[in-house]
Write an enzyme that holds these catalytic residues in place. Structure first.
Site, short mmCIF file in Angstrom:
data_model
loop_
_atom_site.label_atom_id
_atom_site.label_comp_id
_atom_site.label_asym_id
_atom_site.label_seq_id
_atom_site.Cartn_x
_atom_site.Cartn_y
_atom_site.Cartn_z
N HIS A 1 0.33 -11.48 1.94
CA HIS A 1 -0.67 -10.69 1.21
C HIS A 1 -1.31 -11.50 0.09
CE1 HIS A 1 -1.62 -6.24 0.08
NE2 HIS A 1 -2.66 -7.02 -0.08
N TYR B 1 0.82 -1.22 0.00
CA TYR B 1 0.00 0.00 0.00
C TYR B 1 0.86 1.27 0.00
CZ TYR B 1 -3.76 -3.18 1.54
OH TYR B 1 -4.67 -4.21 1.66
#
Length: 275
Positions: free
Chosen positions: A105, A47
């Site tokens: 992730h 992110y």
């Protein structure tokens, strides 16, 4: 706020997702969320906002023990040494000595799942991550983690909303004591304009988005982390925790399409794999 206990940690069932809040844009969002009472924050190395999240937390005056912070390692950093370097970089950016939850992730096609999870378990054993888990694993991968590798995971984070059934996965996770964290719980904004959810919302004097969140939080073992940059959306999502849907509402939601997957990058696993 209602919470789930799993693998020795207590996770608030509503958190703030920070996907697509790159750089410093995440800081004011996290600051407003904390001021409203959010105590569960979800970020990731990918992110590119861990530093902003960490700055917001540091300036909040809230004791670290009151917060539940999740970060994740990207799928190209899953070899043990690379994972450790990625984790160390995440801690430095977050300005923290530990995170509450550290996740894979996305799986990669060539990953050694056992080696990756063993490296993550080592971080937990040394107190750098209070709990570990995975994201975006299909059923065979989750079965291998739980039944063969047997490294205890606290959470499986996957796409889950009123248009995508996760019934088999949720049933399996419940049987193993693993929480399901729903990302994209508003189907990337689609819930806001859904006529069925809107009709249910009018009945309860709430928004269709609040109905979608309430539907998730009404399910055993489910956590939701809607992204919300604006304080109005954050407030609305918090209010969804007080919405109680009835059997008629649940039947209407059950009748919605349940095969709509909106997060399916080229490197995703085979979602339909059964062995």
């Amino acid at each position: 706020m209602d919470a789930i206990e799993t693998q020795g940690v207590t996770i608030p069932r509503l958190g703030l997702g920070t996907f697509r809040m790159p750089g410093v844009s995440a800081q004011p969002a996290v600051e407003s969320a904390l001021s409203l009472g959010y105590r569960h924050l979800d970020t990731a190395a990918m992110y590119e906002n861990e530093a902003a999240v960490g700055t917001a937390i540091a300036s909040s005056g809230i004791h670290r023990r009151e917060l539940f912070v999740t970060t994740k390692v990207w799928h190209d950093q899953l070899a043990p040494e690379a994972l450790q370097r990625s984790f160390a970089a995440s801690l430095e950016k977050l300005k923290m000595d530990y995170v509450d939850l550290f996740l894979v992730h996305w799986p990669s096609a060539d990953m050694d799942i056992a080696a990756t999870l063993t490296a993550m378990a080592r971080l937990r054993e040394h107190g750098y991550a209070r709990a570990i888990g995975v994201c975006n694993f299909n059923m065979p991968m989750i079965r291998r983690v739980a039944e063969e590798i047997q490294v205890p995971i606290a959470v499986h984070q996957i796409e889950y909303h009123p248009y995508l059934s996760q019934a088999p996965m949720l049933q399996y996770l419940r049987g193993k004591g693993i929480a399901l964290t729903a990302y994209a719980p508003l189907a990337q904004g689609r819930a806001a304009s859904d006529p069925v959810l809107q009709s249910i919302g009018r009945k309860h004097n709430v928004s269709s988005s609040q109905v979608a969140i309430a539907w998730l939080l009404g399910q055993e073992g489910v956590i939701a982390i809607p992204k919300a940059a604006k304080i109005e959306s954050q407030t609305s999502n918090l209010s969804a925790t007080a919405v109680n849907l009835d059997e008629e509402d649940l039947a209407l939601i059950a009748a919605l399409p349940k095969d709509q997957r909106y997060v399916n990058p080229p490197f995703a696993c085979d979602w339909n794999a059964s062995v």
